[in-house]
Design an enzyme around this catalytic site. Structure first.
Site, mmCIF file in Angstrom:
data_model
loop_
_atom_site.group_PDB
_atom_site.id
_atom_site.type_symbol
_atom_site.label_atom_id
_atom_site.label_comp_id
_atom_site.label_asym_id
_atom_site.label_seq_id
_atom_site.Cartn_x
_atom_site.Cartn_y
_atom_site.Cartn_z
ATOM 1 N N ASN A 49 0.862 -1.181 0.000
ATOM 2 C CA ASN A 49 0.000 0.000 0.000
ATOM 3 C C ASN A 49 0.898 1.230 0.000
ATOM 4 O O ASN A 49 1.459 1.596 1.034
ATOM 5 C CB ASN A 49 -0.905 -0.015 1.239
ATOM 6 C CG ASN A 49 -1.798 1.211 1.319
ATOM 7 O OD1 ASN A 49 -1.918 1.985 0.366
ATOM 8 N ND2 ASN A 49 -2.420 1.408 2.460
ATOM 9 N N TRP A 50 1.028 1.858 -1.155
ATOM 10 C CA TRP A 50 1.940 3.005 -1.283
ATOM 11 C C TRP A 50 1.375 4.267 -0.643
ATOM 12 O O TRP A 50 2.100 5.250 -0.480
ATOM 13 C CB TRP A 50 2.243 3.268 -2.752
ATOM 14 C CG TRP A 50 3.018 2.182 -3.436
ATOM 15 C CD1 TRP A 50 3.372 0.963 -2.922
ATOM 16 C CD2 TRP A 50 3.537 2.200 -4.766
ATOM 17 N NE1 TRP A 50 4.065 0.229 -3.851
ATOM 18 C CE2 TRP A 50 4.187 0.970 -5.004
ATOM 19 C CE3 TRP A 50 3.505 3.142 -5.796
ATOM 20 C CZ2 TRP A 50 4.802 0.665 -6.206
ATOM 21 C CZ3 TRP A 50 4.115 2.833 -7.009
ATOM 22 C CH2 TRP A 50 4.757 1.612 -7.217
ATOM 23 N N LYS A 51 0.092 4.250 -0.322
ATOM 24 C CA LYS A 51 -0.574 5.410 0.279
ATOM 25 C C LYS A 51 -0.355 6.656 -0.592
ATOM 26 O O LYS A 51 -0.308 6.543 -1.815
ATOM 27 C CB LYS A 51 -0.118 5.593 1.724
ATOM 28 C CG LYS A 51 -0.343 4.330 2.563
ATOM 29 C CD LYS A 51 -0.095 4.535 4.028
ATOM 30 C CE LYS A 51 -0.340 3.234 4.770
ATOM 31 N NZ LYS A 51 -0.209 3.385 6.240
ATOM 32 N N HIS A 106 -9.568 0.814 5.232
ATOM 33 C CA HIS A 106 -8.315 1.072 5.934
ATOM 34 C C HIS A 106 -8.564 2.047 7.071
ATOM 35 O O HIS A 106 -9.398 2.952 6.977
ATOM 36 C CB HIS A 106 -7.280 1.635 4.954
ATOM 37 C CG HIS A 106 -5.887 1.611 5.483
ATOM 38 N ND1 HIS A 106 -5.416 2.539 6.388
ATOM 39 C CD2 HIS A 106 -4.842 0.774 5.236
ATOM 40 C CE1 HIS A 106 -4.155 2.272 6.671
ATOM 41 N NE2 HIS A 106 -3.784 1.204 5.993
ATOM 42 N N GLU A 117 -7.042 4.521 8.030
ATOM 43 C CA GLU A 117 -6.845 5.927 7.647
ATOM 44 C C GLU A 117 -8.077 6.483 6.949
ATOM 45 O O GLU A 117 -8.281 7.695 6.938
ATOM 46 C CB GLU A 117 -5.587 6.049 6.774
ATOM 47 C CG GLU A 117 -4.321 5.798 7.573
ATOM 48 C CD GLU A 117 -3.120 5.430 6.737
ATOM 49 O OE1 GLU A 117 -2.072 5.117 7.333
ATOM 50 O OE2 GLU A 117 -3.218 5.435 5.489
ATOM 51 N N GLU A 174 -5.200 -4.953 10.777
ATOM 52 C CA GLU A 174 -4.215 -3.910 11.025
ATOM 53 C C GLU A 174 -4.564 -3.166 12.319
ATOM 54 O O GLU A 174 -5.424 -2.274 12.311
ATOM 55 C CB GLU A 174 -4.186 -2.905 9.878
ATOM 56 C CG GLU A 174 -3.693 -3.475 8.566
ATOM 57 C CD GLU A 174 -3.321 -2.361 7.596
ATOM 58 O OE1 GLU A 174 -2.177 -2.363 7.123
ATOM 59 O OE2 GLU A 174 -4.162 -1.486 7.341
ATOM 60 N N GLY A 222 2.542 2.344 10.947
ATOM 61 C CA GLY A 222 3.507 3.418 10.794
ATOM 62 C C GLY A 222 4.228 3.821 12.059
ATOM 63 O O GLY A 222 4.962 4.811 12.068
ATOM 64 N N SER A 248 3.300 -1.936 10.431
ATOM 65 C CA SER A 248 4.757 -1.887 10.616
ATOM 66 C C SER A 248 5.444 -3.206 10.282
ATOM 67 O O SER A 248 6.404 -3.609 10.939
ATOM 68 C CB SER A 248 5.103 -1.449 12.041
ATOM 69 O OG SER A 248 4.653 -0.126 12.286
ATOM 70 N N GLY A 278 2.968 -1.217 4.351
ATOM 71 C CA GLY A 278 2.917 0.222 4.109
ATOM 72 C C GLY A 278 4.270 0.774 3.702
ATOM 73 O O GLY A 278 4.700 0.631 2.562
ATOM 74 N N GLY A 279 4.961 1.409 4.648
ATOM 75 C CA GLY A 279 6.211 2.092 4.337
ATOM 76 C C GLY A 279 7.256 1.226 3.676
ATOM 77 O O GLY A 279 7.983 1.683 2.786
#
Length: 244
Positions: free
Chosen positions: A11-13, A98, A100, A168, A174, A206, A227-228
Site C-alpha cells: 500500500n503506497w498510500k 483502511h 486511515e 491492522e 507506521g 509496521s 505500508g512504508g
C-alpha cells in the site's frame, strides 16, 4: 481444502510521483520474474499512477490494486473513482476500510459495506481492513471491535474468491510497534471463525524485513499488507521472500 496461497500487498498510500513510481514498479516486477517469492504479489499505488503502473506490470507476476473506490458505478461524485474505473485501468484488487479512511475520513461500517458491494459489482477482489485502536485494545475490546467491523462491513454473499481480510491494529500502523505474536494469532484465529472458509487473512502494521519472517511464520497468517516498507523494492521483496 486447497492450501491458502500467501499474498504480500504493498500500500503506497499518498507517496510517489511518476518517475519514482514507475521505477519502483519495474524493480518489483523484475524481481518477481524469478518466481522466488513463492507468494502472490500486489501493489496499490496512488490513483494518479494506477494507469501508468498498470502498463508496467501488464504481463508480469505482480497484480495492481487501488487504495479506495466509491460505492457508485458513476455519477456526480467529484473526486471519486468507481470500481469499474479501477478495473478499466488494469486493477484486480482494491483496499477498503483502511483505518486511515475509517478514522481520518469518517467512513462508517455502512459506508465501507456499500463500497465493498460496489467493488464486487465492478469485478474487483476486496482487501477489507479491520483493526482496533490502542485504547480499545487496552480496554480488552480488540476482538469485539474487529468482530463488529467485520459484521458491519462485509456484505452478504462474501466468498474467498472475492475477499481478503487485512488485520491492522491502528496503533501499529507506521509506528514501528507490533502486537505480540500470540496477540496477532489470537485475533487472526477469531477472524477466521467469522469469514468464509478459505479466505486469506493478511497482517498489516509496521511489517518490515526484520519482523516479516516471524509474523509470516504464524499458521493463521496468509500474508501481509505492507505500508512504508513497500516503497523500497528491496524491502518489499525481502518481505515477499519471507513467505517461503
Amino acid at each position: 481444502m486447497a492450501a491458502r496461497r500467501r499474498l504480500v500487498a504493498g500500500n503506497w498510500k499518498m507517496n510517489g510521483l511518476k518517475a519514482d513510481g514507475l521505477a519502483l514498479a519495474r524493480d518489483i516486477a523484475a524481481r518477481a520474474a524469478s518466481g522466488a517469492a513463492g507468494c502472490d504479489l500486489l501493489v496499490c499505488p496512488p490513483a494518479t499512477l494506477v494507469a501508468a503502473i498498470g502498463g508496467v506490470l501488464s504481463g508480469s507476476m505482480v497484480a495492481l490494486g487501488g487504495q479506495d473506490c466509491a460505492a457508485a458505478e458513476k455519477g456526480a461524485f467529484t473526486g471519486d473513482l468507481s470500481a469499474e474505473m479501477l478495473k478499466d485501468a488494469g486493477c484486480t484488487h482494491v483496499i477498503l476500510g483502511h483505518s486511515e479512511r475509517r478514522h481520518s475520513h469518517g467512513e462508517s461500517d455502512a459506508d465501507i459495506r456499500a463500497k465493498v458491494a460496489g467493488a464486487w459489482r465492478g469485478g474487483l477482489v476486496v482487501i477489507l481492513c479491520v483493526g482496533e485502536t490502542r485504547a480499545e485494545r487496552e480496554a480488552g475490546r480488540a476482538r469485539a471491535i474487529v468482530a463488529g467491523q467485520l459484521a458491519g462491513s462485509m456484505p452478504d454473499g462474501a466468498d474467498a474468491e472475492r475477499l481478503v481480510i487485512a488485520y491492522e491494529p491502528v496503533w501499529a500502523i507506521g509506528t514501528g510497534l507490533t502486537p505480540t505474536l500470540a496477540d496477532i494469532e489470537e485475533i487472526h484465529r477469531a477472524i477466521r471463525a467469522d469469514i468464509p472458509a478459505g479466505t486469506r487473512i493478511l497482517y498489516g502494521g509496521s511489517v518490515n524485513p526484520k519482523n516479516a519472517a516471524e509474523i509470516l511464520g504464524l499458521a493463521e497468517i496468509d500474508g501481509a499488507l505492507v505500508g512504508g516498507a513497500s516503497l523500497k523494492a528491496e524491502d518489499f521483496w525481502a518481505i515477499a521472500e519471507a513467505c517461503q
